[in-house]
Design an enzyme around this catalytic site. Structure first.
Site, PDB file in Angstrom:
ATOM      1  N   ASP A  68       3.483  35.102  39.511  1.00 23.05           N
ATOM      2  CA  ASP A  68       3.881  34.905  38.317  1.00 23.05           C
ATOM      3  C   ASP A  68       4.591  35.969  37.734  1.00 23.05           C
ATOM      4  OD1 ASP A  68       3.813  32.647  36.235  1.00 23.05           O
ATOM      5  OD2 ASP A  68       2.893  34.198  35.415  1.00 23.05           O
ATOM      6  N   GLU A  83      -2.953  45.656  54.396  1.00 18.95           N
ATOM      7  CA  GLU A  83      -4.155  46.316  55.452  1.00 18.95           C
ATOM      8  C   GLU A  83      -4.821  45.398  55.978  1.00 18.95           C
ATOM      9  OE1 GLU A  83      -6.637  47.380  52.035  1.00 18.95           O
ATOM     10  OE2 GLU A  83      -5.693  48.245  51.342  1.00 18.95           O
TER      11      GLU A  83
HETATM   12  C1  NOJ Z   1       6.040  30.935  34.874  1.00 21.42           C
HETATM   13  C2  NOJ Z   1       4.595  30.060  35.460  1.00 21.42           C
HETATM   14  O1  NOJ Z   1       5.492  29.163  36.530  1.00 21.42           O
HETATM   15  C3  NOJ Z   1       5.099  29.265  33.653  1.00 21.42           C
HETATM   16  O2  NOJ Z   1       4.442  27.683  33.955  1.00 21.42           O
HETATM   17  C4  NOJ Z   1       4.392  29.976  32.839  1.00 21.42           C
HETATM   18  O3  NOJ Z   1       4.412  29.408  31.703  1.00 21.42           O
HETATM   19  C5  NOJ Z   1       5.133  31.134  32.893  1.00 21.42           C
HETATM   20  N1  NOJ Z   1       5.274  32.269  34.024  1.00 21.42           N
HETATM   21  C6  NOJ Z   1       4.204  32.121  32.165  1.00 21.42           C
HETATM   22  O4  NOJ Z   1       2.788  33.145  33.062  1.00 21.42           O
END
Ligand code: NOJ
Length: 577
Positions: free
Chosen positions: A221, A268
């Site tokens: 993310d 790893e």
């Molecule tokens: C990207 C994620 O796909 C989204 O759903 C989220 O709100 C933001 N990152 C924050 O983590």
């Protein structure tokens, strides 16, 4: 060297959004046992891997992208043994599994942040603006002194969900302390400081925890957000909500160190584990920097997702992606939907009465796509275009991502009562932005219950619209003309017949046809690995056109897409080449 053993170079990955996939216990929220009951459906669809959106314990203020414990499962979704069971089921079915990891921020319910909030802060009006407090537990986060004696935010940064990126902490007496913590997203998502070695070590431990449980990789993310520019300089301009803007908290060079450390951990393992980056960078060519051989394996191709319904623009994006990824010998990825953007069938639906019908994509495609959401749209055309582009995407070389429900041709749902909406983009802006709930409505499986088979009791956290009764899995399953049948056929053909996946060194990934009108996107995938050469033609114009090719149709986006050499508008065909 041909690297066909690297499955991730040419896989089809299906995104499961656990809250909305299948609900086994009838509480209205999807869960892991529910996903396990649907493994045969996924296998039958013809996918290679699933990506599971966050399953971690969380206060769910951003649908689980606010993690309070990285080594467990949100009790509403199940427990550790449920997810271990899911990993086994997925592997037994011959598929692989990515899970999400959220390193940019924790939840404010995470023990680290609670510890930080309990730490006594020195509220001395003479402390200069922007001074950093890295004492004790605050060393893991970004805590800065506010301007004007602490009364104003430390700088002008804007949060992706609206409003400033800074939230003021109270002192021990419940009064404003003059100290502000950074949250690029919601205030419940404080950003971690990735210069801190404890943070880095902790996350390497999280990776190993899940790798040891057998997962094949992570979707990372906000992979472009971890490093912040030194001195926290003001943004040149305030670009509220634009995740691609070149702000001092996006795409900073320092973050690549982290990816090199993570790659070493993945390597790893035997077989080596894999990463896919969520990185919204600008200019998009910078994406390839995340894919250097000692960094991440793949990254989402958001320029492709954001491309308007325009053949020239789509072709340019395909070309630059192939060219820039080739420098790093990295595979391309293609994505048209996920849990953050409007469903393709709605995005591609022209606004009725809009003069430029062919412009197609109305609305801004950042988190939420909030422009023009009340406009009346030609959804039939949108659905045809979504089918056609789905087929075109699957003909491209590399890995493709499918978001749950895309295979059913679901549209964005706007008719959701405000009190049911949960997206912080909607809540923070008090409804000024429609947010992302409309692409997160639970999947319609059948017409047996009020929740369209999402569970057996009738309730679901967001109601499915009536119009989805004809789009359920059961309604489409045996219909030879349905989107579901098209998706299954295309996925199986892609794998079994056409060898349409990855790039080999001795065969060109694709060859463009230049003798077609400018609104036709047409290319040949040369044969490789014993597959058949295939031509894919997509009509993004308003007119039917006779294609100057004599191949036999292999698959088309709807039964009338291609007849007697003529390709209809909003249609796609695969031909032998
Ligand atoms: C990207 C994620 O796909 C989204 O759903 C989220 O709100 C933001 N990152 C924050 O983590």
């Amino acid at each position: 060297m041909q690297r066909t053993s690297d499955w991730w170079r040419e896989a089809i990955v299906y995104q499961v959004y656990p809250r909305s996939f299948a609900d086994s216990d009838g509480d209205g929220i999807g869960d892991i046992p529910g996903i396990r009951t649907r493994i045969p459906y996924l296998k039958d669809l013809g996918i290679d891997a699933i990506w599971l959106s966050p399953h971690y314990p969380s206060p769910m203020l951003d649908a689980g992208y606010d993690v309070s414990d990285y080594r467990n499962v949100w009790p509403t979704f199940g427990n550790l043994s449920d997810i271990e069971g899911l990993i086994n089921d997925v592997h037994d079915a011959g598929m692989r599994m990515f899970i999400d990891i959220v390193p940019n921020h924790t939840s404010w319910d995470h023990p680290w942040f609670k510890e930080a909030l309990a730490y006594p802060l020195d509220n001395d009006a003479t402390i200069p603006a922007k001074a950093r407090c890295a004492e004790g537990p605050w060393a893991r986060y970004h805590l800065l002194r506010g301007q004007d004696g602490g009364t104003r935010e430390p700088n002008n940064w804007s949060s992706v969900f609206g409003g400033p990126t800074w939230h003021q902490v109270n002192d021990a007496h419940g009064n404003p302390s003059g100290w502000w913590y950074l949250h690029i997203f919601d205030k419940s998502q404080p950003d971690l400081d990735w210069d801190n070695h404890e943070v880095r070590a902790e996350f390497r431990g999280h990776l190993r925890f899940w790798f040891d449980r057998g997962i094949d990789g992570f979707r990372i993310d906000v992979a472009h957000g971890l490093a912040k520019a030194e001195g926290y300089p003001d943004c040149p301009e305030i670009v509220d909500g634009d995740a691609t803007a070149k702000n001092p908290y996006w795409d900073q060079d320092g973050l690549h160190d982290v990816w090199r450390e993570w790659r070493a951990v993945a390597d790893e393992y035997e077989p080596a584990r894999v990463f896919v980056a969520e990185a919204w960078v600008h200019p998009a060519q910078r994406n390839a920097r995340y894919l250097r051989p000692d960094e991440l394996h793949t990254g989402f191709n958001f320029p492709y997702l954001r491309a308007p319904w325009n053949a020239t623009k789509m072709r340019d994006i395909i070309d630059f992606t192939l060219a820039s990824n080739k420098i790093e010998n990295a595979p391309t990825t293609w994505v048209l939907e996920n849990h953050d953007v409007w469903r393709a069938a709605t995005r591609y639906a022209p606004i009725i009465g809009h003069s430029e019908k062919n412009a197609g994509v109305a609305g801004q495609l950042d988190l939420g796509g909030e422009t023009d959401w009340k406009a009346e749209r030609d959804l039939e055309t949108g659905a045809a275009r979504a089918r056609a582009n789905f087929l075109s995407m699957l003909a491209l070389p590399g890995t493709a991502y499918i978001y749950q429900g895309q295979e059913l041709g679901l549209n964005e749902v706007f008719d959701i009562p405000a009190q049911l909406r949960q997206d912080p983009a909607f809540i923070t802006t008090q409804g000024a932005r429609v947010g992302r709930d409309g692409c997160r409505v639970p999947l319609p499986w059948n017409n047996d219950t009020e929740s369209l088979g999402f569970n057996t009791t009738g309730a679901s956290w967001l109601p499915a619209p009536n119009s989805w009764k004809k789009l359920t899995v059961a309604a489409q399953d045996q219909d030879s003309t349905s989107m579901l049948t098209l998706a299954r056929t295309a996925l199986h053909l892609r794998r079994d017949l056409l060898a349409l996946g990855g790039i080999s060194d001795d065969v060109a990934p694709l060859v463009w046809d230049n003798d077609v009108p400018e609104y036709i996107l047409s290319f040949v995938r040369p044969a490789r690995l014993g597959g058949t050469a295939i031509r894919c033609a997509l009509n993004l114009g308003n007119h039917a056109v006779v294609l100057p090719f004599d191949g036999q149709p292999v698959l088309m986006s709807d039964p009338h897409a291609y007849t007697d050499g003529m390709l209809n508008p909003n249609s796609c065909v695969w031909l032998t080449a």
